[in-house]
Design a protein around this motif. Structure first.
Motif, mmCIF file in Angstrom:
data_model
loop_
_atom_site.group_PDB
_atom_site.id
_atom_site.type_symbol
_atom_site.label_atom_id
_atom_site.label_comp_id
_atom_site.label_asym_id
_atom_site.label_seq_id
_atom_site.Cartn_x
_atom_site.Cartn_y
_atom_site.Cartn_z
ATOM 1 N N LEU A 1 0.827 -1.207 0.000
ATOM 2 C CA LEU A 1 0.000 0.000 0.000
ATOM 3 C C LEU A 1 0.865 1.262 0.000
ATOM 4 O O LEU A 1 0.534 2.256 -0.658
ATOM 5 C CB LEU A 1 -0.924 -0.007 1.218
ATOM 6 N N ALA A 2 1.969 1.229 0.745
ATOM 7 C CA ALA A 2 2.865 2.381 0.770
ATOM 8 C C ALA A 2 3.498 2.615 -0.601
ATOM 9 O O ALA A 2 3.600 3.757 -1.066
ATOM 10 C CB ALA A 2 3.953 2.180 1.829
ATOM 11 N N LEU A 3 3.900 1.543 -1.269
ATOM 12 C CA LEU A 3 4.495 1.689 -2.605
ATOM 13 C C LEU A 3 3.488 2.289 -3.577
ATOM 14 O O LEU A 3 3.847 3.072 -4.463
ATOM 15 C CB LEU A 3 4.990 0.334 -3.105
ATOM 16 N N GLY A 4 2.222 1.940 -3.399
ATOM 17 C CA GLY A 4 1.201 2.551 -4.238
ATOM 18 C C GLY A 4 1.105 4.046 -4.010
ATOM 19 O O GLY A 4 0.863 4.817 -4.952
ATOM 20 N N GLU A 5 1.309 4.477 -2.771
ATOM 21 C CA GLU A 5 1.275 5.912 -2.468
ATOM 22 C C GLU A 5 2.478 6.641 -3.067
ATOM 23 O O GLU A 5 2.376 7.819 -3.422
ATOM 24 C CB GLU A 5 1.238 6.133 -0.954
ATOM 25 N N PHE A 6 3.617 5.967 -3.203
ATOM 26 C CA PHE A 6 4.801 6.614 -3.781
ATOM 27 C C PHE A 6 4.615 6.893 -5.278
ATOM 28 O O PHE A 6 5.199 7.836 -5.822
ATOM 29 C CB PHE A 6 6.052 5.748 -3.590
ATOM 30 N N ARG A 7 3.865 5.997 -5.946
ATOM 31 C CA ARG A 7 3.520 6.172 -7.356
ATOM 32 C C ARG A 7 4.757 6.316 -8.256
ATOM 33 O O ARG A 7 4.842 7.232 -9.078
ATOM 34 C CB ARG A 7 2.604 7.398 -7.527
ATOM 35 N N ILE A 8 5.691 5.397 -8.101
ATOM 36 C CA ILE A 8 6.857 5.400 -9.001
ATOM 37 C C ILE A 8 6.927 4.055 -9.736
ATOM 38 O O ILE A 8 6.725 2.992 -9.155
ATOM 39 C CB ILE A 8 8.169 5.666 -8.232
ATOM 40 N N ARG A 9 7.245 4.133 -11.033
ATOM 41 C CA ARG A 9 7.222 2.937 -11.874
ATOM 42 C C ARG A 9 8.301 1.928 -11.484
ATOM 43 O O ARG A 9 8.165 0.740 -11.758
ATOM 44 C CB ARG A 9 7.379 3.333 -13.350
ATOM 45 N N ALA A 10 9.343 2.406 -10.823
ATOM 46 C CA ALA A 10 10.423 1.495 -10.428
ATOM 47 C C ALA A 10 9.945 0.410 -9.467
ATOM 48 O O ALA A 10 10.611 -0.622 -9.310
ATOM 49 C CB ALA A 10 11.555 2.291 -9.805
ATOM 50 N N SER A 11 8.807 0.620 -8.837
ATOM 51 C CA SER A 11 8.288 -0.366 -7.880
ATOM 52 C C SER A 11 7.469 -1.456 -8.555
ATOM 53 O O SER A 11 7.134 -2.467 -7.913
ATOM 54 C CB SER A 11 7.406 0.332 -6.836
ATOM 55 N N LEU A 12 7.147 -1.289 -9.844
ATOM 56 C CA LEU A 12 6.194 -2.201 -10.475
ATOM 57 C C LEU A 12 6.703 -3.634 -10.567
ATOM 58 O O LEU A 12 5.932 -4.585 -10.353
ATOM 59 C CB LEU A 12 5.817 -1.692 -11.867
ATOM 60 N N ASP A 13 7.967 -3.833 -10.870
ATOM 61 C CA ASP A 13 8.473 -5.199 -11.009
ATOM 62 C C ASP A 13 8.318 -5.976 -9.705
ATOM 63 O O ASP A 13 7.853 -7.129 -9.704
ATOM 64 C CB ASP A 13 9.942 -5.185 -11.440
ATOM 65 N N ALA A 14 8.717 -5.352 -8.608
ATOM 66 C CA ALA A 14 8.602 -6.034 -7.318
ATOM 67 C C ALA A 14 7.140 -6.289 -6.958
ATOM 68 O O ALA A 14 6.794 -7.347 -6.412
ATOM 69 C CB ALA A 14 9.277 -5.201 -6.230
ATOM 70 N N LEU A 15 6.283 -5.341 -7.275
ATOM 71 C CA LEU A 15 4.862 -5.530 -6.980
ATOM 72 C C LEU A 15 4.259 -6.640 -7.827
ATOM 73 O O LEU A 15 3.447 -7.442 -7.330
ATOM 74 C CB LEU A 15 4.116 -4.214 -7.211
ATOM 75 N N ARG A 16 4.643 -6.714 -9.092
ATOM 76 C CA ARG A 16 4.096 -7.780 -9.943
ATOM 77 C C ARG A 16 4.548 -9.154 -9.455
ATOM 78 O O ARG A 16 3.784 -10.129 -9.511
ATOM 79 C CB ARG A 16 4.505 -7.539 -11.393
ATOM 80 N N THR A 17 5.767 -9.236 -8.950
ATOM 81 C CA THR A 17 6.210 -10.499 -8.360
ATOM 82 C C THR A 17 5.360 -10.843 -7.137
ATOM 83 O O THR A 17 5.007 -12.000 -6.902
ATOM 84 C CB THR A 17 7.691 -10.404 -7.951
ATOM 85 N N ALA A 18 4.984 -9.804 -6.381
ATOM 86 C CA ALA A 18 4.199 -10.013 -5.173
ATOM 87 C C ALA A 18 2.749 -10.406 -5.460
ATOM 88 O O ALA A 18 2.010 -10.761 -4.534
ATOM 89 C CB ALA A 18 4.224 -8.747 -4.316
ATOM 90 N N LEU A 19 2.332 -10.356 -6.721
ATOM 91 C CA LEU A 19 0.991 -10.836 -7.074
ATOM 92 C C LEU A 19 0.833 -12.322 -6.783
ATOM 93 O O LEU A 19 -0.297 -12.835 -6.741
ATOM 94 C CB LEU A 19 0.705 -10.562 -8.555
ATOM 95 N N GLU A 20 1.960 -13.025 -6.591
ATOM 96 C CA GLU A 20 1.927 -14.449 -6.269
ATOM 97 C C GLU A 20 1.940 -14.700 -4.763
ATOM 98 O O GLU A 20 2.077 -15.844 -4.315
ATOM 99 C CB GLU A 20 3.144 -15.149 -6.897
ATOM 100 N N ASP A 21 1.803 -13.646 -3.972
ATOM 101 C CA ASP A 21 1.833 -13.791 -2.519
ATOM 102 C C ASP A 21 0.750 -14.775 -2.059
ATOM 103 O O ASP A 21 -0.365 -14.775 -2.601
ATOM 104 C CB ASP A 21 1.610 -12.431 -1.853
ATOM 105 N N PRO A 22 1.044 -15.618 -1.075
ATOM 106 C CA PRO A 22 0.054 -16.609 -0.622
ATOM 107 C C PRO A 22 -1.131 -16.002 0.138
ATOM 108 O O PRO A 22 -2.166 -16.660 0.286
ATOM 109 C CB PRO A 22 0.869 -17.521 0.304
ATOM 110 N N ASP A 23 -1.002 -14.770 0.595
ATOM 111 C CA ASP A 23 -2.074 -14.140 1.378
ATOM 112 C C ASP A 23 -2.973 -13.307 0.457
ATOM 113 O O ASP A 23 -2.500 -12.388 -0.210
ATOM 114 C CB ASP A 23 -1.468 -13.245 2.460
ATOM 115 N N PRO A 24 -4.277 -13.588 0.438
ATOM 116 C CA PRO A 24 -5.176 -12.844 -0.463
ATOM 117 C C PRO A 24 -5.258 -11.354 -0.143
ATOM 118 O O PRO A 24 -5.436 -10.535 -1.045
ATOM 119 C CB PRO A 24 -6.531 -13.531 -0.271
ATOM 120 N N GLU A 25 -5.122 -10.990 1.132
ATOM 121 C CA GLU A 25 -5.161 -9.575 1.486
ATOM 122 C C GLU A 25 -3.938 -8.842 0.954
ATOM 123 O O GLU A 25 -4.024 -7.682 0.537
ATOM 124 C CB GLU A 25 -5.242 -9.421 3.012
ATOM 125 N N VAL A 26 -2.794 -9.524 0.955
ATOM 126 C CA VAL A 26 -1.582 -8.924 0.384
ATOM 127 C C VAL A 26 -1.746 -8.762 -1.117
ATOM 128 O O VAL A 26 -1.420 -7.708 -1.683
ATOM 129 C CB VAL A 26 -0.341 -9.778 0.708
#
Length: 329
Positions: free
Chosen positions: A288-313
Motif C-alpha cells: 500500500l505504501a508503494l502505491g502511495e509513492f507512485r513510481i514505476r520502479a516499484s512495479l516489477d517487485a509488486l508484480r512479483t508479489a501478485l503471487e503472494d500466498p495471502d489474499p489480502e496482500v
C-alpha cells in the motif's frame, strides 16, 4: 437499612414506587438491592432522589455500588455531585462504579461540577473527574487539565493528556511534547504522543519530540510516534526508514504506513524490501505504501508479489499497481 422518607416528595412519586421504597427499611441488603433495581426500571425522574439517597446513605456497599451504576442514566447536577462524592466512598468497587458512571456523561452542563472536583487533593478523585470531562470537550477544562500535567500521580497526568487531546488547543502542544519525551510513565508518554496528532504539520518542536519518541525504550511509544508522524506528514523520512528495522513488527508496520502517508519516494527501496517479509500484515502495508509513492520502479517487485500466498496482500498489491499505472500513464 435505609429510611428514604426524609429524601422524598412522596406526592410526586409514581404509584408503583411506594411499596418498593418501603422495602428499603428491610434489614437484608439483598432485598434493598432488588428494590433499587426495580425502582430503576420505572425510569421516572421523580425517583432520582431515591437513587441518590441510596448511593449516599445505604450501609451496604452492594446497594451503593448498584446505585452508582444506575445513576449513569441520569445527568442532572445533583446526580453528578453525588457520583463525585462517591469517589470518596470507603469501598473500592463503589468508587470505581462512580468513576465509570462519570466517564459516561454526555451533558455539557455536567462539566461545571466536574471542574470543581478536579481541584480535589485525592488523586483518584482528580483523575476520575478529568476522565469525566474528556468527552464533554469543555473549553473551561483547559486550565485545570494543563495544570494537571505536572501532577505527581501518573494516572492524573494520563487523564489530563486525554482531556487536552480532545480539546485540541494549541496552547497545550509544548506541555504535551515535553511529556511525550520525559514522563516517567510509558503509558503517559504514549498518550502524549498520540495527543500531539492535532499539531500543525510544520510545528518543529512537535516533530522533534515525535522523532525522539521514535527511539523510546517502550515499543508502544515508538509505535504511537510512527503513527502520529504519519498523521502529521512530518518530515521524518530518514527516521521512519530506520524504524523499519525495529525489533517489534508493530513499530515497523506503523512506520511503513507513515512513510506511505509522507509519499516520499526516497523510502521506496527500503519499503520494497518488506514485500518478502514473513509477516503478511507488513507485506500488505508495504504494498500500500508503494502505491502511495507512485513510481514505476516499484512495479516489477509488486508484480512479483501478485503471487503472494495471502489474499489480502495480493489485493493490496493490485491496488498499488493500479495507483502507479494511473499516476504514471
Amino acid at each position: 437499612m435505609t429510611d428514604l422518607s426524609d429524601f422524598l416528595d412522596t406526592g410526586a412519586l409514581p404509584a408503583q414506587a411506594g411499596a418498593l421504597i418501603e422495602r428499603f427499611r428491610d434489614a437484608d441488603p439483598a432485598v434493598r438491592r432488588i428494590a433499587l433495581l426495580d425502582l430503576a426500571d420505572i425510569e421516572d425522574p421523580a425517583l432520582v432522589p431515591v437513587l441518590i439517597a441510596a448511593l449516599r446513605n445505604d450501609p451496604s456497599a452492594d446497594v451503593r455500588f448498584e446505585a452508582a451504576q444506575i445513576l449513569a442514566a441520569w445527568e442532572q447536577a445533583p446526580v453528578v455531585e453525588a457520583l463525585c462524592t462517591a469517589l470518596l466512598d470507603n469501598d473500592r468497587k463503589v468508587r470505581e462504579a462512580a468513576a465509570q458512571s462519570l466517564s459516561e456523561l454526555k451533558d455539557p452542563d455536567a462539566a461545571a461540577v466536574l471542574r470543581r472536583w478536579v481541584e480535589h487533593a485525592d488523586p483518584f478523585v482528580k483523575q476520575s473527574a478529568l476522565r469525566g470531562l474528556r468527552e464533554l470537550r469543555d473549553a473551561d477544562a483547559f486550565d485545570p487539565a494543563l495544570a494537571a500535567l505536572a501532577n505527581p500521580h501518573s494516572g492524573v497526568r494520563l487523564e489530563a493528556v486525554s482531556v487536552l487531546g480532545w480539546l485540541k488547543d494549541p496552547r497545550a502542544l509544548a506541555g504535551l511534547a515535553a511529556l511525550a519525551t520525559t514522563d516517567t510513565g510509558a503509558d503517559v508518554r504514549r498518550a502524549a504522543v498520540g495527543a500531539l496528532g492535532f499539531a500543525p504539520s510544520g510545528d518543529r518542536g512537535v516533530a522533534a519530540a515525535l522523532i525522539r519518541a521514535l527511539r523510546d525504550d517502550a515499543w508502544q511509544v515508538r509505535e504511537e510516534a510512527a503513527t502520529t508522524l504519519g498523521k502529521l506528514r512530518a518530515p521524518a523520512t530518514a527516521e521512519l526508514i530506520a524504524a523499519l528495522d525495529d525489533d517489534y513488527w508493530q513499530v515497523r508496520l506503523r512506520a511503513t504506513r507513515a512513510l506511505g502517508q509522507l509519499r516520499d519516494a526516497d523510502a521506496a527501496p527500503a519499503v520494497t524490501g518488506l514485500l518478502t517479509h514473513t509477516i503478511s500484515n507488513l507485506r500488505k502495508e508495504a504494498a500500500l505504501a508503494l502505491g502511495e509513492f507512485r513510481i514505476r520502479a516499484s512495479l516489477d517487485a509488486l508484480r512479483t508479489a501478485l503471487e503472494d500466498p495471502d489474499p489480502e496482500v495480493r489485493k493490496a498489491v493490485r491496488i498499488a499497481i493500479q495507483q502507479i499505472e494511473e499516476a504514471t500513464a
